[in-house]
Design a protein around this motif. Structure first.
Motif, PDB file in Angstrom:
ATOM      1  N   LEU A 126      -2.793  -6.475   1.921  1.00  0.00           N
ATOM      2  CA  LEU A 126      -1.972  -7.866   1.320  1.00  0.00           C
ATOM      3  C   LEU A 126      -1.496  -7.314  -0.067  1.00  0.00           C
ATOM      4  O   LEU A 126      -2.112  -6.896  -0.650  1.00  0.00           O
ATOM      5  CB  LEU A 126      -3.133  -8.893   1.285  1.00  0.00           C
ATOM      6  CG  LEU A 126      -3.766  -9.350   2.439  1.00  0.00           C
ATOM      7  CD1 LEU A 126      -4.596 -10.512   2.366  1.00  0.00           C
ATOM      8  CD2 LEU A 126      -2.628  -9.751   3.582  1.00  0.00           C
ATOM      9  N   ARG A 127      -0.313  -7.965  -0.151  1.00  0.00           N
ATOM     10  CA  ARG A 127       0.413  -7.839  -1.288  1.00  0.00           C
ATOM     11  C   ARG A 127       0.026  -9.132  -2.226  1.00  0.00           C
ATOM     12  O   ARG A 127       0.070  -9.094  -3.715  1.00  0.00           O
ATOM     13  CB  ARG A 127       1.722  -7.814  -1.428  1.00  0.00           C
ATOM     14  CG  ARG A 127       2.302  -6.649  -0.589  1.00  0.00           C
ATOM     15  CD  ARG A 127       3.914  -6.377  -0.530  1.00  0.00           C
ATOM     16  NE  ARG A 127       4.434  -5.039   0.169  1.00  0.00           N
ATOM     17  CZ  ARG A 127       5.538  -4.606   0.312  1.00  0.00           C
ATOM     18  NH1 ARG A 127       6.593  -5.600  -0.263  1.00  0.00           N
ATOM     19  NH2 ARG A 127       5.787  -3.789   0.845  1.00  0.00           N
ATOM     20  N   ARG A 128      -0.277 -10.201  -1.686  1.00  0.00           N
ATOM     21  CA  ARG A 128      -0.654 -11.265  -2.513  1.00  0.00           C
ATOM     22  C   ARG A 128      -1.659 -11.968  -1.833  1.00  0.00           C
ATOM     23  O   ARG A 128      -2.056 -12.024  -0.833  1.00  0.00           O
ATOM     24  CB  ARG A 128       0.639 -12.244  -2.742  1.00  0.00           C
ATOM     25  CG  ARG A 128       1.856 -11.809  -3.298  1.00  0.00           C
ATOM     26  CD  ARG A 128       3.169 -12.978  -3.234  1.00  0.00           C
ATOM     27  NE  ARG A 128       4.148 -12.300  -4.018  1.00  0.00           N
ATOM     28  CZ  ARG A 128       5.228 -13.127  -4.008  1.00  0.00           C
ATOM     29  NH1 ARG A 128       5.455 -14.335  -3.793  1.00  0.00           N
ATOM     30  NH2 ARG A 128       6.346 -12.511  -4.672  1.00  0.00           N
ATOM     31  N   GLY A 129      -2.621 -12.712  -2.636  1.00  0.00           N
ATOM     32  CA  GLY A 129      -3.520 -13.330  -2.090  1.00  0.00           C
ATOM     33  C   GLY A 129      -4.839 -12.775  -1.713  1.00  0.00           C
ATOM     34  O   GLY A 129      -5.912 -13.195  -1.241  1.00  0.00           O
ATOM     35  N   ALA A 130      -4.901 -11.508  -2.049  1.00  0.00           N
ATOM     36  CA  ALA A 130      -6.133 -10.670  -1.837  1.00  0.00           C
ATOM     37  C   ALA A 130      -7.574 -11.000  -2.587  1.00  0.00           C
ATOM     38  O   ALA A 130      -8.300 -10.990  -2.158  1.00  0.00           O
ATOM     39  CB  ALA A 130      -5.818  -9.004  -2.346  1.00  0.00           C
ATOM     40  N   THR A 131      -6.862 -11.378  -3.967  1.00  0.00           N
ATOM     41  CA  THR A 131      -8.069 -11.774  -4.563  1.00  0.00           C
ATOM     42  C   THR A 131      -8.855 -13.179  -4.116  1.00  0.00           C
ATOM     43  O   THR A 131      -9.929 -13.136  -3.858  1.00  0.00           O
ATOM     44  CB  THR A 131      -7.747 -12.209  -6.057  1.00  0.00           C
ATOM     45  OG1 THR A 131      -7.244 -11.078  -6.692  1.00  0.00           O
ATOM     46  CG2 THR A 131      -8.836 -12.741  -7.065  1.00  0.00           C
ATOM     47  N   ARG A 181      -6.660   0.392  -0.688  1.00  0.00           N
ATOM     48  CA  ARG A 181      -5.803  -0.245  -1.419  1.00  0.00           C
ATOM     49  C   ARG A 181      -4.838   1.090  -2.030  1.00  0.00           C
ATOM     50  O   ARG A 181      -3.693   1.236  -1.666  1.00  0.00           O
ATOM     51  CB  ARG A 181      -5.941  -0.954  -2.264  1.00  0.00           C
ATOM     52  CG  ARG A 181      -4.837  -1.978  -3.274  1.00  0.00           C
ATOM     53  CD  ARG A 181      -5.099  -2.978  -4.198  1.00  0.00           C
ATOM     54  NE  ARG A 181      -5.920  -3.815  -3.234  1.00  0.00           N
ATOM     55  CZ  ARG A 181      -7.263  -4.061  -3.746  1.00  0.00           C
ATOM     56  NH1 ARG A 181      -7.956  -3.423  -4.681  1.00  0.00           N
ATOM     57  NH2 ARG A 181      -7.950  -4.941  -2.869  1.00  0.00           N
TER      58      ARG A 181
END
Length: 285
Positions: A126-131, A181
């Motif tokens: 994922l590039r966004r929302g992984a956190t 990652r």
């Protein structure tokens, strides 16, 4: 560095760790409150004679040097001692419990790794929302082992294997996600993905071989995490393993039992650290 020297160095490290663990256990147990106690002290008929016997024993065998000498002398003769609490040989108490703890550790480590691996691999892409997606694992890290086991017991959901598996999954997830990652961002992988290679083939051909050494090293250290959590888990769930035995021995000042269990765990930790140490062959260690 020769192979023989590398083997001797690592074995010496294991021996030193076990020696320090033994001496630390003896010191802590000797100076713990109530080390010299006897149930006869509670009975007025035996209180005076019990106090006299305890005082005599303390004068004769109460020094750290005397305790250590008796313990190590017994080990050299293959005697693990006799339990003060159960009045039975320590070997008879430990032997049937080893299998219970090993089974619990093995199932928990396998399940924990399956959970961490299955979550870390897709999240690492994922590039966004992984956190945000990783938040449940972060939350699990913040929950004490005893609290998690207590909630599971009160809710009558899961068991010792589930609790240990979640603890291991929460710890290993962040390391696995970081490894994956970094692997996904490698230049050659960007080119391979741009050429349209299928996802499962990229993982099988490029990702897994690149991270295998680090993953294996991390897997061996999972044993250390599991051992640190096995005592409260076995105590709360009343599992008849080494962790429960160690807790009972500590509460009852049973030095021979506690010392034996401590050394078994120290040996397991030392071996896990030796295996995972940079994952280098002995010839180049």
């Amino acid at each position: 560095m020769t192979l023989a020297f590398a083997i001797v160095r690592r074995l010496s490290r294991v021996f030193l760790l076990m020696l320090l663990a033994a001496m630390g256990t003896i010191v802590l147990m000797r100076f713990s409150p109530g080390y010299y106690t006897d149930i006869r002290e509670l009975d007025p008929k035996y209180a005076q004679s019990a106090n006299t016997a305890i005082e005599t024993e303390e004068n004769q065998h109460g020094s750290l040097a005397a305790i250590a000498r008796n313990v190590f002398a017994g080990w050299l003769h293959g005697d693990l001692g006799r339990s003060r609490q159960y009045d039975a040989p320590v070997s008879e108490l430990v032997r049937p419990r080893i299998g219970v703890t090993l089974s619990l550790l093995a199932r928990s480590i396998v399940n924990g790794w399956l959970i961490a691996f299955a979550a870390a691999l897709p999240i690492s892409t994922l590039r966004r929302g992984a956190t945000l997606v990783s938040a449940p694992f972060t939350l699990l890290l913040a929950i004490p082992t005893g609290a998690m086991a207590t909630v599971s017991l009160l809710a009558d959901t899961g068991g010792p294997v589930l609790v240990l598996s979640l603890i291991l999954a929460a710890r290993d997830f962040k390391f696995l996600a970081r490894l994956f990652r970094v692997a996904w961002r490698a230049p050659h992988l960007l080119q391979v993905r741009a050429q349209g290679m299928r996802f499962h083939r990229v993982i099988r051909t490029f990702i897994l071989p690149n991270v295998a050494p680090q993953v294996f090293a991390l897997a061996t250290l999972s044993l250390v995490t599991a051992l640190s959590a096995v005592v409260p888990v076995e105590v709360i769930f009343d599992a008849p393993g080494l962790g429960q035995l160690a807790w009972s021995a500590a509460m009852n000042r049973d030095l021979p039992v506690l010392l034996t269990v401590t050394l078994l765990m120290a040996f397991a930790v030392a071996c896990a650290g030796m295996v995972s140490e940079r994952m280098r062959p002995l010839e180049t260690a």
